[in-house]
Design a protein around this motif. Sequence first.
Motif, PDB file in Angstrom:
ATOM      1  N   CYS A  10       1.112  -6.151   6.992  1.00 11.07           N
ATOM      2  CA  CYS A  10      -0.257  -6.670   6.969  1.00 11.07           C
ATOM      3  C   CYS A  10      -1.210  -5.534   7.308  1.00 11.07           C
ATOM      4  O   CYS A  10      -0.772  -4.437   7.650  1.00 11.07           O
ATOM      5  N   TYR A  11      -2.510  -5.784   7.204  1.00 11.55           N
ATOM      6  CA  TYR A  11      -3.509  -4.791   7.596  1.00 11.55           C
ATOM      7  C   TYR A  11      -3.726  -4.890   9.107  1.00 11.55           C
ATOM      8  O   TYR A  11      -3.418  -5.923   9.714  1.00 11.55           O
ATOM      9  N   PRO A  12      -4.297  -3.825   9.685  1.00 11.45           N
ATOM     10  CA  PRO A  12      -4.406  -3.803  11.152  1.00 11.45           C
ATOM     11  C   PRO A  12      -5.260  -4.937  11.735  1.00 11.45           C
ATOM     12  O   PRO A  12      -5.103  -5.282  12.906  1.00 11.45           O
ATOM     13  N   PHE A  43      10.020   2.599   7.771  1.00 11.10           N
ATOM     14  CA  PHE A  43       9.302   2.373   6.514  1.00 11.10           C
ATOM     15  C   PHE A  43      10.269   2.826   5.421  1.00 11.10           C
ATOM     16  O   PHE A  43      10.786   3.937   5.464  1.00 11.10           O
ATOM     17  N   MET A  44      10.555   1.964   4.472  1.00 12.09           N
ATOM     18  CA  MET A  44      11.692   2.255   3.568  1.00 12.09           C
ATOM     19  C   MET A  44      11.246   2.524   2.135  1.00 12.09           C
ATOM     20  O   MET A  44      10.098   2.257   1.770  1.00 12.09           O
ATOM     21  N   ALA A  45      12.179   3.031   1.331  1.00  8.36           N
ATOM     22  CA  ALA A  45      11.908   3.249  -0.097  1.00  8.36           C
ATOM     23  C   ALA A  45      11.725   1.885  -0.776  1.00  8.36           C
ATOM     24  O   ALA A  45      12.272   0.876  -0.319  1.00  8.36           O
ATOM     25  N   GLN A  46      10.987   1.883  -1.879  1.00 13.64           N
ATOM     26  CA  GLN A  46      10.645   0.619  -2.549  1.00 13.64           C
ATOM     27  C   GLN A  46      11.840  -0.320  -2.783  1.00 13.64           C
ATOM     28  O   GLN A  46      11.750  -1.512  -2.483  1.00 13.64           O
ATOM     29  N   PRO A  47      12.960   0.179  -3.325  1.00 12.58           N
ATOM     30  CA  PRO A  47      14.057  -0.759  -3.603  1.00 12.58           C
ATOM     31  C   PRO A  47      14.603  -1.424  -2.337  1.00 12.58           C
ATOM     32  O   PRO A  47      15.015  -2.584  -2.367  1.00 12.58           O
ATOM     33  N   ASP A  61      -6.223   4.221  -1.211  1.00 14.92           N
ATOM     34  CA  ASP A  61      -5.955   3.689   0.111  1.00 14.92           C
ATOM     35  C   ASP A  61      -4.496   3.245   0.155  1.00 14.92           C
ATOM     36  O   ASP A  61      -4.002   2.673  -0.808  1.00 14.92           O
ATOM     37  N   ASN A  62      -3.823   3.495   1.208  1.00 10.36           N
ATOM     38  CA  ASN A  62      -2.506   2.891   1.436  1.00 10.36           C
ATOM     39  C   ASN A  62      -1.500   3.248   0.338  1.00 10.36           C
ATOM     40  O   ASN A  62      -1.545   4.329  -0.243  1.00 10.36           O
ATOM     41  N   PHE A  63      -0.616   2.282   0.064  1.00 12.35           N
ATOM     42  CA  PHE A  63       0.525   2.555  -0.813  1.00 12.35           C
ATOM     43  C   PHE A  63       0.490   1.785  -2.134  1.00 12.35           C
ATOM     44  O   PHE A  63       1.329   1.988  -2.994  1.00 12.35           O
ATOM     45  N   GLY A  64      -0.466   0.881  -2.278  1.00  9.42           N
ATOM     46  CA  GLY A  64      -0.445  -0.010  -3.441  1.00  9.42           C
ATOM     47  C   GLY A  64      -0.703   0.699  -4.758  1.00  9.42           C
ATOM     48  O   GLY A  64      -0.060   0.396  -5.767  1.00  9.42           O
ATOM     49  N   ASP A  65      -1.637   1.644  -4.765  1.00  7.69           N
ATOM     50  CA  ASP A  65      -1.970   2.309  -6.024  1.00  7.69           C
ATOM     51  C   ASP A  65      -0.744   3.026  -6.587  1.00  7.69           C
ATOM     52  O   ASP A  65      -0.341   2.802  -7.730  1.00  7.69           O
ATOM     53  N   VAL A  80       3.207 -10.498   3.624  1.00  9.89           N
ATOM     54  CA  VAL A  80       2.996  -9.341   2.739  1.00  9.89           C
ATOM     55  C   VAL A  80       1.496  -9.122   2.557  1.00  9.89           C
ATOM     56  O   VAL A  80       0.683  -9.915   3.042  1.00  9.89           O
ATOM     57  N   ARG A  81       1.149  -8.057   1.826  1.00 14.71           N
ATOM     58  CA  ARG A  81      -0.276  -7.728   1.750  1.00 14.71           C
ATOM     59  C   ARG A  81      -0.611  -7.130   0.377  1.00 14.71           C
ATOM     60  O   ARG A  81       0.271  -6.957  -0.477  1.00 14.71           O
ATOM     61  N   GLY A  82      -1.888  -6.749   0.219  1.00 17.73           N
ATOM     62  CA  GLY A  82      -2.312  -5.919  -0.906  1.00 17.73           C
ATOM     63  C   GLY A  82      -2.046  -6.524  -2.259  1.00 17.73           C
ATOM     64  O   GLY A  82      -2.355  -7.683  -2.524  1.00 17.73           O
ATOM     65  N   GLU A  83      -1.424  -5.722  -3.108  1.00 19.76           N
ATOM     66  CA  GLU A  83      -1.279  -6.112  -4.506  1.00 19.76           C
ATOM     67  C   GLU A  83       0.162  -6.023  -4.982  1.00 19.76           C
ATOM     68  O   GLU A  83       0.569  -6.780  -5.845  1.00 19.76           O
ATOM     69  N   ASP A  84       0.932  -5.104  -4.434  1.00 16.58           N
ATOM     70  CA  ASP A  84       2.298  -4.960  -4.927  1.00 16.58           C
ATOM     71  C   ASP A  84       3.287  -5.761  -4.086  1.00 16.58           C
ATOM     72  O   ASP A  84       4.131  -6.467  -4.637  1.00 16.58           O
ATOM     73  N   SER A  85       3.186  -5.682  -2.755  1.00 17.04           N
ATOM     74  CA  SER A  85       4.170  -6.417  -1.948  1.00 17.04           C
ATOM     75  C   SER A  85       4.013  -7.927  -2.147  1.00 17.04           C
ATOM     76  O   SER A  85       5.001  -8.662  -2.094  1.00 17.04           O
ATOM     77  N   ILE A  86       2.805  -8.399  -2.413  1.00 15.27           N
ATOM     78  CA  ILE A  86       2.633  -9.836  -2.667  1.00 15.27           C
ATOM     79  C   ILE A  86       3.374 -10.235  -3.948  1.00 15.27           C
ATOM     80  O   ILE A  86       3.959 -11.317  -4.029  1.00 15.27           O
TER      81      ILE A  86
HETATM   82  O1  TRH Z   1      -0.376  -0.544   0.781  1.00  9.65           O
HETATM   83  P1  TRH Z   1      -1.215  -1.637   0.319  1.00  9.65           P
HETATM   84  O2  TRH Z   1      -2.170  -2.157   1.305  1.00  9.65           O
HETATM   85  O3  TRH Z   1      -1.974  -1.200  -0.976  1.00  9.65           O
HETATM   86  C1  TRH Z   1      -3.285  -1.618  -1.272  1.00  9.65           C
HETATM   87  C2  TRH Z   1      -3.367  -2.712  -2.229  1.00  9.65           C
HETATM   88  O4  TRH Z   1      -2.616  -2.433  -3.373  1.00  9.65           O
HETATM   89  C3  TRH Z   1      -4.796  -2.964  -2.606  1.00  9.65           C
HETATM   90  O5  TRH Z   1      -4.904  -4.009  -3.501  1.00  9.65           O
HETATM   91  C4  TRH Z   1      -5.324  -1.717  -3.212  1.00  9.65           C
HETATM   92  O6  TRH Z   1      -6.617  -1.871  -3.661  1.00  9.65           O
HETATM   93  C5  TRH Z   1      -5.241  -0.680  -2.142  1.00  9.65           C
HETATM   94  O7  TRH Z   1      -3.878  -0.490  -1.803  1.00  9.65           O
HETATM   95  C6  TRH Z   1      -5.831   0.586  -2.608  1.00  9.65           C
HETATM   96  O8  TRH Z   1      -0.260  -2.873  -0.099  1.00  9.65           O
HETATM   97  P2  TRH Z   1       0.663  -3.120  -1.395  1.00  9.65           P
HETATM   98  O9  TRH Z   1      -0.156  -3.280  -2.605  1.00  9.65           O
HETATM   99  O10 TRH Z   1       1.560  -4.195  -1.046  1.00  9.65           O
HETATM  100  O11 TRH Z   1       1.500  -1.781  -1.556  1.00  9.65           O
HETATM  101  C7  TRH Z   1       2.492  -1.414  -0.667  1.00  9.65           C
HETATM  102  C8  TRH Z   1       3.572  -0.645  -1.380  1.00  9.65           C
HETATM  103  O12 TRH Z   1       4.438  -0.055  -0.427  1.00  9.65           O
HETATM  104  C9  TRH Z   1       4.449  -1.519  -2.262  1.00  9.65           C
HETATM  105  O13 TRH Z   1       4.812  -0.815  -3.440  1.00  9.65           O
HETATM  106  C10 TRH Z   1       5.689  -1.753  -1.415  1.00  9.65           C
HETATM  107  C11 TRH Z   1       5.769  -0.446  -0.708  1.00  9.65           C
HETATM  108  N1  TRH Z   1       6.519  -0.444   0.568  1.00  9.65           N
HETATM  109  C12 TRH Z   1       7.656   0.332   0.631  1.00  9.65           C
HETATM  110  O14 TRH Z   1       8.054   0.959  -0.368  1.00  9.65           O
HETATM  111  N2  TRH Z   1       8.332   0.394   1.814  1.00  9.65           N
HETATM  112  C13 TRH Z   1       7.941  -0.300   2.921  1.00  9.65           C
HETATM  113  O15 TRH Z   1       8.607  -0.209   3.964  1.00  9.65           O
HETATM  114  C14 TRH Z   1       6.769  -1.113   2.806  1.00  9.65           C
HETATM  115  C15 TRH Z   1       6.318  -1.912   4.005  1.00  9.65           C
HETATM  116  C16 TRH Z   1       6.074  -1.154   1.621  1.00  9.65           C
END
Ligand code: TRH
Length: 398
Positions: free
Chosen positions: A207-209, A266-270, A23-27, A284-290
């Motif tokens: 954040c989530y929707p 929406f930007m690259a991680q750095p 799901d999303n970008f955290g993994d 912030v949300r999820g696991e990485d942005s927090i």
């Molecule tokens: O995207 P997420 O909601 O990921 C979630 C959580 O990790 C959750 O715990 C997990 O179980 C699920 O995925 C499957 O939120 P998270 O964890 O903050 O990850 C977002 C990633 O996206 C993080 O590495 C930061 C990155 N990011 C960017 O690179 N550019 C951006 O503009 C933004 C907003 C985020």
Amino acid sequence: MTSLSHQAGGAAPSLALFCKVVDNFGDIGICWRLSRQLQCEHGVDVTLWVDDLATFKRICPPVDPAAPVQRVAGVTVRHWSGQDGVFTPADVADTVIEFFAVDIPPGYIDAMAQCTPRPVWLNLEGMSAEEWVEGCHTLPSTHPRLGLIKHFFFPGFTPRTGGLLRETGLDAERLAFQADPAARRGFLAALGVSDTEQAAFKVSLFCYPHAPVAALFAAWREHDTPLVCLVPEGVAQDAVGDFLGAAAIPGAAATRGALTVRVVPFMAQPDYDKLLWACDLNLVRGEDSIVRAQWAGRPFVWHIYPQDENLHHVKLRAFLGRFSPQLEAANAFNLRWNDAIDSRGDWSETWRAYFGAHPASAERAEQWQRAIADNGDLASNLLRFAGAVRRQSAQRAI
Ligand code: TRH
């Protein structure tokens, strides 16, 4: 550099990391951060197996979503396209990590069992501040058929956990950026943030929707001084679109009362790190942005990933219990933002109380990031643990 090599001839130690984008970008966000750090700072020959290259590309633009194998920043990235691969011991890395208990291809596991010595096998788990984590961190589990031993590795907030991902130069980079008004100005200007907006109280929103964004916006409109909310494209799209009265695309912005909402790319991680460093408050949300918000040393509010039976509320309270037992107003904001206390209705009082205590949150954020840094960083802790497991197995084999 931490040494984990058991190979003759001084070849770089190898490590394979298996990542499924659930799901999303955290993994992929976490797996990419870990891979890059293992390669850059520890000289590990990393292969990142990932099933969704398109999502990977969103946070790391050089990724080619069509390439089955590619090198990105020194890491070998392999598209993990199914479970049917045929593997031999020569394909197996010295250390094998499954992220969030993903099922590694059975052929790879069979090949692991044929290796001498056998690889170190770790399951990298999700982050939690709950107390039970210390008891489960590094526990072994034996494969019923092959006798391979897998160890659980938990990120966390105490010395008896694996710590959190943090690159070695991160703090110095962050402090230099935060002390350099020209760098901040240039970064925000490139996102389209005007000088007037830059002078306002700046909040980033991720954040989530289901977050009560519209109610928070209503409270921010009545704020005493100008407040700018910077929202990466795709986040809280409906509430942002309603506020703007237009599509929430990069460059779109509107001001109502004290509040300006601006959509940024929406930007690259750095760059996302820099956004966190540049803002006065980060949602912030999820696991990485927090985690990144904690290293930013700035106040943050966490929208936690929702789980069945509101298990995420337990995780949230465990975190707040460690981070901010004394910050009542900040805790109320966090709990209400996650509907752990009623999120409906007017947000003016929750925001006013939070903002009144913002300086205390800022002080705590700086203290906290120094305290958790003392637990070491997850990549180094993980390599140290893998080395210890390898030495123990070698001793047992004698
Ligand atoms: O995207 P997420 O909601 O990921 C979630 C959580 O990790 C959750 O715990 C997990 O179980 C699920 O995925 C499957 O939120 P998270 O964890 O903050 O990850 C977002 C990633 O996206 C993080 O590495 C930061 C990155 N990011 C960017 O690179 N550019 C951006 O503009 C933004 C907003 C985020």
